[in-house]
Scaffold this motif. Structure first.
Motif, PDB file in Angstrom:
ATOM      1  N   LEU A 184     -27.477 -17.186  13.370  1.00  0.00           N
ATOM      2  CA  LEU A 184     -26.497 -16.378  12.736  1.00  0.00           C
ATOM      3  C   LEU A 184     -25.180 -17.374  12.526  1.00  0.00           C
ATOM      4  O   LEU A 184     -24.653 -17.253  11.119  1.00  0.00           O
ATOM      5  CB  LEU A 184     -26.131 -15.389  13.629  1.00  0.00           C
ATOM      6  CG  LEU A 184     -25.017 -14.506  13.502  1.00  0.00           C
ATOM      7  CD1 LEU A 184     -24.998 -13.753  12.197  1.00  0.00           C
ATOM      8  CD2 LEU A 184     -24.601 -13.883  14.814  1.00  0.00           C
ATOM      9  N   PHE A 185     -24.869 -18.317  13.594  1.00  0.00           N
ATOM     10  CA  PHE A 185     -23.519 -19.101  12.989  1.00  0.00           C
ATOM     11  C   PHE A 185     -24.022 -20.245  11.908  1.00  0.00           C
ATOM     12  O   PHE A 185     -23.115 -20.378  11.238  1.00  0.00           O
ATOM     13  CB  PHE A 185     -23.191 -19.692  14.378  1.00  0.00           C
ATOM     14  CG  PHE A 185     -22.250 -19.001  15.123  1.00  0.00           C
ATOM     15  CD1 PHE A 185     -20.976 -18.766  14.977  1.00  0.00           C
ATOM     16  CD2 PHE A 185     -22.963 -18.230  16.378  1.00  0.00           C
ATOM     17  CE1 PHE A 185     -20.282 -17.698  15.577  1.00  0.00           C
ATOM     18  CE2 PHE A 185     -22.342 -17.348  17.104  1.00  0.00           C
ATOM     19  CZ  PHE A 185     -20.849 -16.953  16.855  1.00  0.00           C
ATOM     20  N   SER A 186     -25.121 -20.452  11.667  1.00  0.00           N
ATOM     21  CA  SER A 186     -25.450 -21.468  10.597  1.00  0.00           C
ATOM     22  C   SER A 186     -25.254 -20.765   9.334  1.00  0.00           C
ATOM     23  O   SER A 186     -24.602 -21.209   8.328  1.00  0.00           O
ATOM     24  CB  SER A 186     -26.972 -22.135  10.697  1.00  0.00           C
ATOM     25  OG  SER A 186     -27.823 -21.120  10.550  1.00  0.00           O
ATOM     26  N   ILE A 187     -25.613 -19.386   9.175  1.00  0.00           N
ATOM     27  CA  ILE A 187     -25.528 -18.440   8.140  1.00  0.00           C
ATOM     28  C   ILE A 187     -23.951 -18.388   7.757  1.00  0.00           C
ATOM     29  O   ILE A 187     -23.575 -18.421   6.657  1.00  0.00           O
ATOM     30  CB  ILE A 187     -26.234 -17.244   8.098  1.00  0.00           C
ATOM     31  CG1 ILE A 187     -27.636 -17.423   8.203  1.00  0.00           C
ATOM     32  CG2 ILE A 187     -25.809 -16.140   7.170  1.00  0.00           C
ATOM     33  CD1 ILE A 187     -28.523 -16.251   8.511  1.00  0.00           C
ATOM     34  N   LEU A 188     -23.211 -18.099   9.066  1.00  0.00           N
ATOM     35  CA  LEU A 188     -21.804 -17.679   8.799  1.00  0.00           C
ATOM     36  C   LEU A 188     -20.991 -19.018   8.286  1.00  0.00           C
ATOM     37  O   LEU A 188     -20.156 -19.119   7.643  1.00  0.00           O
ATOM     38  CB  LEU A 188     -21.210 -17.484  10.247  1.00  0.00           C
ATOM     39  CG  LEU A 188     -21.496 -15.915  10.710  1.00  0.00           C
ATOM     40  CD1 LEU A 188     -21.088 -15.745  11.978  1.00  0.00           C
ATOM     41  CD2 LEU A 188     -20.867 -14.967   9.444  1.00  0.00           C
ATOM     42  N   SER A 189     -21.469 -20.233   8.991  1.00  0.00           N
ATOM     43  CA  SER A 189     -21.018 -21.536   8.491  1.00  0.00           C
ATOM     44  C   SER A 189     -21.322 -21.697   6.878  1.00  0.00           C
ATOM     45  O   SER A 189     -20.139 -22.263   6.158  1.00  0.00           O
ATOM     46  CB  SER A 189     -21.745 -22.575   9.224  1.00  0.00           C
ATOM     47  OG  SER A 189     -21.022 -23.774   8.915  1.00  0.00           O
TER      48      SER A 189
END
Length: 147
Positions: free
Chosen positions: A132-137
């Protein structure tokens, strides 16, 4: 040439190296189980008819193999998520690291149903959080005003 890192990214790198070392530790455990249960190379999994402790060896092997199967996704999500959210990515990566140790120990007793007992159940939520945080990044790279 010096590389400038995002503040806190060193924690991402520390977690990355810890997980690489963990895979090496698991490989050593598989090698020890291979010798203990007399499962010769190149046999990947022991035949339960030929080896009395095949189930234990197979569970040790499978715990390591599952870690290897998900390692590229874990590493990519950790490194990419850490670009914008280094401390969050490092924390999730550390949870994943600790959960993988528990998962491996639980699985290695020879009963696959126990692999998610205790801290082992945190493996996939931690990995999902990293994804999830990689997508947000990545989204933050295209739409910087969101962050």
């Amino acid at each position: 040439m010096a590389v400038e890192l995002v503040d806190g990214y060193r924690w991402v790198l520390a977690v990355l190296i810890a997980n690489v070392a963990l895979v090496g530790w698991m490989a050593k455990k598989v090698g020890g189980a291979r010798r203990k249960f007399k499962v010769p190379y190149p046999i990947m999994y022991a035949d339960e008819k030929e080896h009395k402790d095949a189930k234990i060896f197979n569970c040790v092997q499978r715990a390591h193999q599952n870690t290897l199967e998900l390692l590229p996704a874990f590493m990519a999500a950790l490194l990419v998520g850490g670009l914008e959210f280094p401390r969050t990515a490092a924390a999730l990566g550390a949870i994943h690291f600790l959960a993988r140790i528990q998962y491996f120990k639980n699985y290695s007793v020879g009963d696959p149903s126990k692999r998610f007992a205790g801290g082992g159940r945190a493996v996939f939520p931690a990995l999902s959080g990293l994804l999830l945080f990689s997508i947000l990044s990545v989204v933050c790279q295209f739409v910087p005003q969101l962050y």
